[in-house]
Design an enzyme around this catalytic site. Structure first.
Site, short mmCIF file in Angstrom:
data_model
loop_
_atom_site.label_atom_id
_atom_site.label_comp_id
_atom_site.label_asym_id
_atom_site.label_seq_id
_atom_site.Cartn_x
_atom_site.Cartn_y
_atom_site.Cartn_z
N SER A 179 44.96 -84.35 27.59
CA SER A 179 46.15 -83.79 27.44
C SER A 179 47.04 -84.96 27.50
O SER A 179 47.26 -85.55 28.63
CB SER A 179 46.33 -82.51 28.24
OG SER A 179 47.89 -82.34 27.72
N GLU A 323 48.30 -79.75 17.37
CA GLU A 323 48.71 -78.39 17.32
C GLU A 323 48.57 -77.80 15.97
O GLU A 323 48.85 -76.59 15.83
CB GLU A 323 49.98 -78.48 18.28
CG GLU A 323 51.22 -78.95 17.44
CD GLU A 323 52.55 -78.79 18.28
OE1 GLU A 323 52.41 -78.60 19.62
OE2 GLU A 323 53.51 -79.05 17.78
O1 S3P Z 1 53.91 -82.15 25.51
C1 S3P Z 1 54.17 -80.92 24.52
O2 S3P Z 1 55.09 -80.28 24.35
C2 S3P Z 1 52.86 -80.77 23.76
C3 S3P Z 1 51.60 -81.67 23.80
C4 S3P Z 1 50.46 -81.45 22.97
O3 S3P Z 1 49.29 -81.19 23.98
P1 S3P Z 1 47.98 -81.87 24.20
O4 S3P Z 1 48.29 -83.30 24.43
O5 S3P Z 1 47.39 -81.26 25.08
O6 S3P Z 1 47.34 -81.71 22.85
C5 S3P Z 1 50.61 -80.29 22.00
O7 S3P Z 1 49.36 -80.08 21.62
C6 S3P Z 1 51.28 -79.21 22.70
O8 S3P Z 1 51.19 -78.14 21.70
C7 S3P Z 1 52.69 -79.46 23.19
C1 PEP Z 2 48.82 -76.42 22.33
C2 PEP Z 2 49.71 -75.80 22.42
O1 PEP Z 2 50.70 -75.33 23.30
P1 PEP Z 2 50.93 -75.83 24.86
O2 PEP Z 2 52.15 -76.06 25.01
O3 PEP Z 2 50.48 -74.42 25.47
O4 PEP Z 2 49.66 -76.80 25.35
C3 PEP Z 2 50.45 -75.24 21.13
O5 PEP Z 2 51.42 -74.89 20.98
O6 PEP Z 2 49.53 -75.48 20.18
#
Ligand code: S3P
Ligand code: PEP
Length: 435
Positions: A179, A323
């Site tokens: 992530s 996402e």
């Molecule tokens: O930092 C953020 O606001 C987010 C980062 C991403 O997470 P990942 O890197 O786990 O995909 C995204 O998918 C998530 O919806 C929001």
């Molecule tokens: C992955 C997502 O959310 P989160 O910020 O909970 O990781 C999303 O909004 O698709």
């Protein structure tokens, strides 16, 4: 719309909490404003709580994820007041302290961004969240904090962190292939560590890089020096964080299903206020919809998408904008051939195992979906109505709404779970179709 014979239907039972996704047999033509970005709202809240003076957020997102972020920061001592019909939030920072209990719900931004903040608090902070959040990875953030001398008693939810009111900071090595939020989390609080923070990623490709670019941008806008000139290394200098006075951009990822409705019905949808320049990963929606065959125009009125009713199959690497995957999968189920979605193995650890959930639920409607190591292959088949399970995942509700446009009798189980980022999604959807 294409002139296909009517879809076969099954009769799914509707029970409390279910939503019968509306099907349409004409072109959708609507202007759909969408609320503020989750990712920006929750970053601004964190920075405002760590800033040297009071901040103002205009048009923040009010949703489960942002409310949980507010409540958590309030539990740590921050004052947050809502004004003007909730369109303005005033945030007054204060020394952070425990004891506090933080409910992360299912919000990645809360469970990842707040441990490095709580490390700056004096006292004990207990973190927990939904059952689904307990399976979301957190180890790299907690391990990094431990390597900086912070006392943390676990590697995932639930856990307890005990702070002394300050963190020395320094260099941490983490594997952020699970992530991008692991990196963002450490950078957001790092300016307040005595020596700042240097985050070095060792591992496979980091997903969702635009989200790290967003973190870097909001930090720089708040006066913090950030060096991101080298791949997989980020340096945040120790500094004060300036108070914010910012307007939150509309959430482009939440706009995506509405725009998809134009493509699938041969209609036209405009989302006003689409930023010309943005770090939101949701901006990839423009390119994705074009690849699917839509006409996409960004003008002063906003982003307008026009469809022809025809959907072209695509082969796409979504690791930058993972996402968007659930709605991309829903669109691909109507394409004129098989589509390949790649680069999204890590979404097995999003709100649910999204690859498995999409394969199962699209399959339940009759589509042929294969899970691969890092994505999905979707071979469109004739679909029929059925119950669509959502697994506590807001984006599964959005995907189901898109499918339901052209598959009558899709019953979306626990549609209220969409409140994670868009509490009035179904009302906006119904309004769009009625326009
Ligand atoms: O930092 C953020 O606001 C987010 C980062 C991403 O997470 P990942 O890197 O786990 O995909 C995204 O998918 C998530 O919806 C929001
Ligand atoms: C992955 C997502 O959310 P989160 O910020 O909970 O990781 C999303 O909004 O698709």
């Amino acid at each position: 719309m294409s002139s296909e014979p009517p879809h076969p239907t099954t009769t799914a039972t509707i029970t409390a909490g279910d939503w019968a996704a509306p099907a349409v047999d004409r072109a959708v033509d609507a202007v759909v404003p969408v609320p503020g970005s989750k990712s920006l709202t929750n970053r601004f809240l964190v920075l405002a709580a760590l800033a040297q003076d009071s901040s103002r957020l205009s048009r923040p997102l009010r949703s489960r994820d942002s409310t949980l972020m507010c409540e958590a920061l309030q539990a740590l001592g921050t004052r947050i007041d809502s004004r003007s019909d909730d369109t303005e939030w005033l945030i007054e920072p204060a020394p952070l302290h425990g004891p506090a209990a933080i409910d992360c719900g299912l919000a990645g931004t809360v469970m990842r961004f707040l441990p490095p903040v709580a490390a700056l608090a004096e006292g004990t902070v207990a973190f927990d969240g939904d059952d689904g959040a307990r399976r979301r990875p957190l180890g790299p953030v907690l391990g990094a904090l431990r390597s900086l001398g912070v006392t943390v008693d676990g590697d995932g939810l639930p856990f307890t962190l005990t702070g002394t009111g300050r963190v020395t900071g320094g260099t941490v090595h983490i594997d952020a292939s699970g992530s991008s939020q692991f990196v963002s989390a450490l950078l957001l609080a790092g300016a307040r560590y005595d020596d700042g923070i240097t985050v070095i990623h060792d591992g496979k490709q980091v997903p969702s890089l635009p989200h790290i670019a967003m973190t870097v941008e909001v930090l720089r806008d708040a006066g913090v020096l950030v060096d991101d000139s080298e791949a997989n290394r980020w340096r945040v200098e120790p500094s004060q964080i300036h108070a914010l006075d910012v307007e939150v951009e509309p959430d482009l990822s939440n706009a995506f299903p509405f725009l998809a409705a134009a493509l699938l019905t041969g209609g036209q949808v405009t989302v006003p206020g689409w930023p010309v320049v943005t770090t939101q990963a949701g901006d990839h929606a423009r390119d994705i919809l074009q690849q699917f065959g839509a006409d996409v125009q960004l003008t002063r009125e906003g982003l307008t998408v026009r469809g022809t009713g025809r959907v072209e199959a695509i082969d796409i690497d979504l690791h930058e904008a993972s996402e968007l995957s659930p709605v991309v999968a829903a669109i691909a189920a109507f394409a004129d051939g098989p589509s390949h979605l790649r680069g999204i193995g890590h979404i097995r650890f999003h709100e649910t195992d999204r690859l498995a959930a999409l394969a199962t639920e699209l399959g339940r409607l009759g589509s042929d979906v294969e899970e691969t190591e890092d994505g999905l292959v979707i071979r469109p088949k004739r679909m029929r109505g059925n119950t669509f399970h959502t697994y506590g995942d807001h984006r599964m509700v959005m995907a189901a709404a898109v499918l339901g446009l052209r598959v009558p009798h899709v019953v979306v189980e626990d549609a209220g779970t969409v409140a994670k980022t868009m509490p009035d999604f179904t009302a906006r959807w119904t309004r769009m179709i009625g326009e």
